[in-house]
Enzyme design. Structure first.
Site, mmCIF file in Angstrom:
data_model
loop_
_atom_site.group_PDB
_atom_site.id
_atom_site.type_symbol
_atom_site.label_atom_id
_atom_site.label_comp_id
_atom_site.label_asym_id
_atom_site.label_seq_id
_atom_site.Cartn_x
_atom_site.Cartn_y
_atom_site.Cartn_z
ATOM 1 N N ASP A 194 0.870 -1.176 0.000
ATOM 2 C CA ASP A 194 0.000 0.000 0.000
ATOM 3 C C ASP A 194 0.903 1.221 0.000
ATOM 4 O O ASP A 194 1.564 1.515 0.998
ATOM 5 C CB ASP A 194 -0.905 -0.009 1.232
ATOM 6 C CG ASP A 194 -1.944 1.112 1.204
ATOM 7 O OD1 ASP A 194 -1.736 2.101 0.455
ATOM 8 O OD2 ASP A 194 -2.952 1.007 1.927
ATOM 9 N N TYR A 208 -5.650 15.026 -8.840
ATOM 10 C CA TYR A 208 -4.686 14.273 -9.642
ATOM 11 C C TYR A 208 -3.651 15.197 -10.300
ATOM 12 O O TYR A 208 -2.447 14.922 -10.266
ATOM 13 C CB TYR A 208 -5.445 13.493 -10.708
ATOM 14 C CG TYR A 208 -4.608 12.591 -11.575
ATOM 15 C CD1 TYR A 208 -4.299 11.297 -11.163
ATOM 16 C CD2 TYR A 208 -4.154 13.011 -12.822
ATOM 17 C CE1 TYR A 208 -3.557 10.450 -11.975
ATOM 18 C CE2 TYR A 208 -3.415 12.180 -13.637
ATOM 19 C CZ TYR A 208 -3.113 10.900 -13.203
ATOM 20 O OH TYR A 208 -2.361 10.069 -14.022
ATOM 21 N N LYS A 262 0.533 15.187 -10.034
ATOM 22 C CA LYS A 262 1.419 14.842 -11.138
ATOM 23 C C LYS A 262 2.369 15.990 -11.478
ATOM 24 O O LYS A 262 3.492 15.751 -11.942
ATOM 25 C CB LYS A 262 0.591 14.440 -12.367
ATOM 26 C CG LYS A 262 -0.104 13.094 -12.206
ATOM 27 C CD LYS A 262 0.893 11.963 -11.966
ATOM 28 C CE LYS A 262 0.209 10.600 -11.929
ATOM 29 N NZ LYS A 262 1.164 9.496 -11.723
ATOM 30 N N THR A 316 -13.208 -0.347 -20.982
ATOM 31 C CA THR A 316 -14.501 -0.547 -20.328
ATOM 32 C C THR A 316 -15.385 0.676 -20.478
ATOM 33 O O THR A 316 -16.592 0.574 -20.759
ATOM 34 C CB THR A 316 -14.296 -0.868 -18.836
ATOM 35 O OG1 THR A 316 -13.541 -2.076 -18.719
ATOM 36 C CG2 THR A 316 -15.629 -1.038 -18.119
#
Length: 263
Positions: free
Chosen positions: A61, A153, A157, A193
């Site tokens: 983790d 996010y 980054k 997906t």
């Protein structure tokens, strides 16, 4: 590459991380597969062995410091001091606005995406420093360069890009190179997906790139393998886009809308 190069890949149970692990295994490396899903991790390890390398899965983790420290220690016990670290583990985010950003989600992404990269680099970097050699490659994103509507996010980054540069400066004198790659729209299982469910328009996505194509996980693995090889012996501190030209197409197309060519 030596016959017994020791490689650690975080986030190696699927997608880009899996492709990277298989690329090194095919060259005969001993690969430590790191991730949270034991079933997928064991499958990747078996596939790496079938590809010609050695491999073992270590459940990790990235948000837990002791878990990351154990990853480094167990990998060194199994395969010796690591030659290569690939920081591929991370959590994705759906689009939202800064004013609507959930703070629990923000904390979770920072702990895994940025601090997980930091923790792995610290633990493995110390081992590399003792050996006087090594290569680290971080997985950034288009969000490392562009203000994407991913308010947890994207800053993370951006931070990975800065961390890459700092580590390159600090570890270079010890014979360790640190670089990053910034993948574009990668045709991963998750994206497939979403396309199948009608949640993504594949043609619209390809139209945002100069090459009118997706990035394949193998494309990213190619870039990572190069940056870790002797062919990149003089390269450190860079973040290399692997984006089919998204970063150039986006501003070019935007400018063209207001300044069209005259016939």
């Amino acid at each position: 590459m030596s016959a017994r190069q020791s490689v650690i890949v975080t986030g190696a149970t699927s997608g880009i991380g899996r492709a990277i692990a298989l690329r090194f295994a095919a060259s005969g490396a001993a690969v430590t597969i790191s991730g949270r899903n034991a079933e997928r991790g064991q499958e990747v390890a078996r596939t790496c062995i079938e590809a010609g390398g050695d491999a073992r899965f270590i459940a990790t983790d990235l948000a837990v410091p002791d878990s990351v420290a154990a990853l480094a220690e167990q990998s060194q016990t199994a395969f010796g001091p690591p030659h290569v670290l690939i920081n591929s583990g991370g959590i994705l985010q759906s689009g939202t606005r800064v004013l609507d950003q959930d703070l629990d989600e923000d904390e979770a992404l920072w702990k895994t995406n940025y601090r997980g990269t930091l923790l792995a680099s610290q633990n493995v970097g110390r081992m590399m420093r003792q050996e006087g050699r090594g290569a680290i490659v971080n997985i950034g994103s288009l969000a490392s360069f562009a203000p994407l509507s991913l308010p947890a996010y994207t800053p993370g980054k951006h931070a990975v890009l800065a961390l890459t540069q700092i580590l390159a400066a600090e570890l270079g004198p010890h014979g360790i190179r640190v670089n990053a790659v910034a993948p574009g729209y990668t045709i991963s299982d998750g994206l497939k997906t979403k396309i199948a469910a009608g949640e993504r328009n594949p043609e619209a996505i390809k139209a945002t790139t100069a090459l009118r194509r997706y990035v394949e996980p193998g494309d990213v693995a190619d870039a990572v393998e190069f940056l870790c090889s002797d062919r990149a012996a003089a390269i450190t501190g860079v973040t290399l886009p692997v984006d089919a030209g998204w970063l150039v197409q986006a501003p070019y197309a935007s400018y063209l809308q207001g300044n069209p060519f005259k016939d």
